[in-house]
Design a protein around this motif. Structure first.
Motif, PDB file in Angstrom:
ATOM      1  N   LEU A  41       0.818  -1.212   0.000  1.00 57.98           N
ATOM      2  CA  LEU A  41       0.000   0.000   0.000  1.00 57.98           C
ATOM      3  C   LEU A  41       0.846   1.254   0.000  1.00 57.98           C
ATOM      4  N   LEU A  42       1.949   1.231   0.781  1.00 53.81           N
ATOM      5  CA  LEU A  42       2.833   2.395   0.817  1.00 53.81           C
ATOM      6  C   LEU A  42       3.483   2.633  -0.551  1.00 53.81           C
ATOM      7  N   VAL A  43       3.866   1.565  -1.237  1.00 54.19           N
ATOM      8  CA  VAL A  43       4.464   1.713  -2.570  1.00 54.19           C
ATOM      9  C   VAL A  43       3.452   2.314  -3.554  1.00 54.19           C
ATOM     10  N   ILE A  44       2.199   1.836  -3.539  1.00 54.12           N
ATOM     11  CA  ILE A  44       1.168   2.352  -4.438  1.00 54.12           C
ATOM     12  C   ILE A  44       0.911   3.825  -4.161  1.00 54.12           C
ATOM     13  N   ALA A  45       0.832   4.172  -2.861  1.00 53.37           N
ATOM     14  CA  ALA A  45       0.593   5.567  -2.506  1.00 53.37           C
ATOM     15  C   ALA A  45       1.732   6.457  -2.990  1.00 53.37           C
ATOM     16  N   GLY A  46       2.965   5.970  -2.893  1.00 52.55           N
ATOM     17  CA  GLY A  46       4.108   6.760  -3.352  1.00 52.55           C
ATOM     18  C   GLY A  46       4.088   6.991  -4.856  1.00 52.55           C
ATOM     19  N   LEU A  47       3.735   5.943  -5.577  1.00 55.76           N
ATOM     20  CA  LEU A  47       3.663   6.093  -7.031  1.00 55.76           C
ATOM     21  C   LEU A  47       2.576   7.078  -7.433  1.00 55.76           C
ATOM     22  N   CYS A  48       1.409   7.018  -6.789  1.00 56.95           N
ATOM     23  CA  CYS A  48       0.324   7.949  -7.099  1.00 56.95           C
ATOM     24  C   CYS A  48       0.746   9.387  -6.805  1.00 56.95           C
ATOM     25  N   TRP A  49       1.438   9.592  -5.722  1.00 57.30           N
ATOM     26  CA  TRP A  49       1.864  10.956  -5.378  1.00 57.30           C
ATOM     27  C   TRP A  49       2.884  11.494  -6.373  1.00 57.30           C
ATOM     28  N   LYS A  50       3.730  10.559  -6.878  1.00 59.79           N
ATOM     29  CA  LYS A  50       4.791  10.984  -7.783  1.00 59.79           C
ATOM     30  C   LYS A  50       4.255  11.344  -9.159  1.00 59.79           C
ATOM     31  N   PHE A  51       3.355  10.526  -9.693  1.00 54.27           N
ATOM     32  CA  PHE A  51       2.923  10.714 -11.078  1.00 54.27           C
ATOM     33  C   PHE A  51       1.618  11.493 -11.204  1.00 54.27           C
ATOM     34  N   TRP A  52       0.881  11.752 -10.117  1.00 52.59           N
ATOM     35  CA  TRP A  52      -0.366  12.517 -10.242  1.00 52.59           C
ATOM     36  C   TRP A  52      -0.030  13.969 -10.512  1.00 52.59           C
ATOM     37  N   PRO A  53      -0.620  14.585 -11.631  1.00 53.87           N
ATOM     38  CA  PRO A  53      -0.268  15.978 -11.967  1.00 53.87           C
ATOM     39  C   PRO A  53      -0.735  16.942 -10.897  1.00 53.87           C
TER      40      PRO A  53
END
Length: 433
Positions: A19-31
């Motif tokens: 879950l932490l990995v998914i949240a990090g990816l969303c934060w990184k790539f969300w405009p």
């Protein structure tokens, strides 16, 4: 029991890590949302933008100007064509038959060749007719000799009668005999002429100039006079005609010009209406309308020097009925149809469009005659109309206003109308006003 209890914390830790990995990816790539600076004098734009600064569709943001292609409305001459299905008809079709009976001894033509009037095509055995001629000539000579002797007797009897040596009856009988022999000689002369004619008929000649078809009889066959089976068929192909019909509601324009003596051009296109076969002129018309179809028959004549047209061939006739001078022409692709009638999207300035209601005339598929609603120089939208409405902002991506336009340079094959009407709009898109 202990082993299962020790595995449960590991599962929880692994799930938490995912879950932490998914949240990090969303934060990184969300405009990230753009925040306007205070005092910059710019309006905030609703919605999200990507890294390129463009609006993301589907998130409620307002769209920009609609890209469109436009073209100018021009002035020019418009050729008015009528289109009809026609049948190529030979001016003359001859079934060549023998006028005397006998054996076919020679054939002088090749199948499909062009022949001239008077060319020798075939020959019937002439010997019986030569003998008949000799017999008729012999009879004529005999009777001519008897006539000559009778004429000498008449002259002698006339001298004796003047001397009062014979009776008048004897002289009258001699003169009657001379008249009888004169009649016989004329009959014999007619028999000689008939025998010569029959002998001439043994040589079968082409009655017209044209193309011969396939041979129907071979050498060695016995031919009867005026036999039902023709030796060959000759069709005259130069010139040649095309028969076609036009509906009665299209006759006014055609008949008005035809009766003034104008030569109406008539083009013959192939069955697929893609290739021009020949160009001719309207030659004649029928004297009554067919009540079953409501059409009038016409004939056009073609020189057919290149032999492109064959008898009984189906062609599409494009008849130039008239030429409309100095009319307003708009591209047919710009014309739309809606609940309020025919309209176009016309440029209002350089950035907006407005709806113009139209009255249209004839069309050739590429250009349409505009009778009301547009003026020369107006620019109308060709492509991009699906996203337009009255007052929409547009961006012109291809404007042909500076390109010279010659409306009369139509492809004549595409400028033909359907039967019964001058050319109608067939490329205008359907839309709503």
């Amino acid at each position: 029991m202990q082993s299962s209890a020790s595995r449960n914390p590991r599962r929880w830790l692994f799930g938490l890590l995912v879950l932490l990995v998914i949240a990090g990816l969303c934060w990184k790539f969300w405009p990230a949302g753009s925040t306007p600076k205070e005092g910059a004098g710019q309006k905030a734009v609703a919605g999200h933008t990507g890294r390129s600064g463009g609006m993301r569709p589907g998130f409620g943001g307002a769209t920009g100007p609609v890209p469109v292609r436009v073209a100018p409305v021009v002035k020019g001459d418009f050729p008015l064509y009528y289109k009809a299905l026609g049948t190529v008809t030979a001016l003359n079709t001859i079934n060549v038959r023998s006028r005397v009976g006998g054996e076919l001894v020679k054939v002088y033509f090749d199948e499909g060749q062009m022949v001239k009037a008077g060319d020798l095509l075939a020959e019937i055995d002439p010997r019986p007719y030569q003998n008949a001629l000799l017999q008729a000539e012999g009879t004529l000579l005999q009777n001519q000799a008897q006539l000559k002797n009778a004429q000498v007797d008449v002259e002698r009897y006339r001298g004796l009668y003047r001397e009062d040596s014979i009776a008048k009856q004897t002289l009258d009988t001699a003169e009657a005999l001379v008249a009888q022999y004169q009649g016989t000689v004329k009959t014999n002369q007619a028999a000689v002429n008939d025998a010569k004619l029959n002998l001439e008929f043994t040589k079968i000649r082409a009655p017209i100039t044209g193309r011969v078809g396939l041979r129907q009889l071979d050498v060695g066959n016995l031919v009867a006079a005026n036999d039902t089976t023709a030796l060959v068929i000759i069709t005259q192909t130069q010139p040649i005609s095309v028969a076609f019909t036009l509906p009665e509601n299209s006759l006014d324009t055609v008949l008005t010009r035809y009766r003034t003596g104008a030569k109406l051009p008539a083009e013959a296109w192939d069955r697929g209406d893609t290739q021009l076969q020949a160009t001719g002129v309207l030659q004649s018309l029928d004297n009554q309308i067919d009540v079953t179809t409501g059409t009038l028959k016409f004939k056009a004549r073609y020189e057919n020097r290149d032999q492109a047209l064959f008898p009984n061939q189906f062609v599409n006739v494009h008849l130039l009925a008239d030429t409309l001078k100095d009319v307003v022409l708009a591209p047919s692709a710009a014309i739309q149809f809606g609940t309020n009638g025919t309209f176009v999207y016309a440029l209002d300035g350089d950035k907006k469009v407005t709806i113009r209601q139209l009255k249209v005339g004839a069309s050739d598929g590429e250009n349409t005659v505009i009778t009301e609603g547009l003026a020369i120089g107006d620019r109308v939208v060709l492509e991009g109309t699906d996203r337009l409405k009255d007052g929409s902002e547009v961006e012109v991506v291809n404007d042909s206003k500076d390109v010279p336009t010659t409306p009369t340079e139509h492809l004549q094959g595409k400028s033909a109308a359907t039967p019964g009407e001058p050319a109608t709009t067939d490329k205008a898109k359907k839309g709503g006003a």
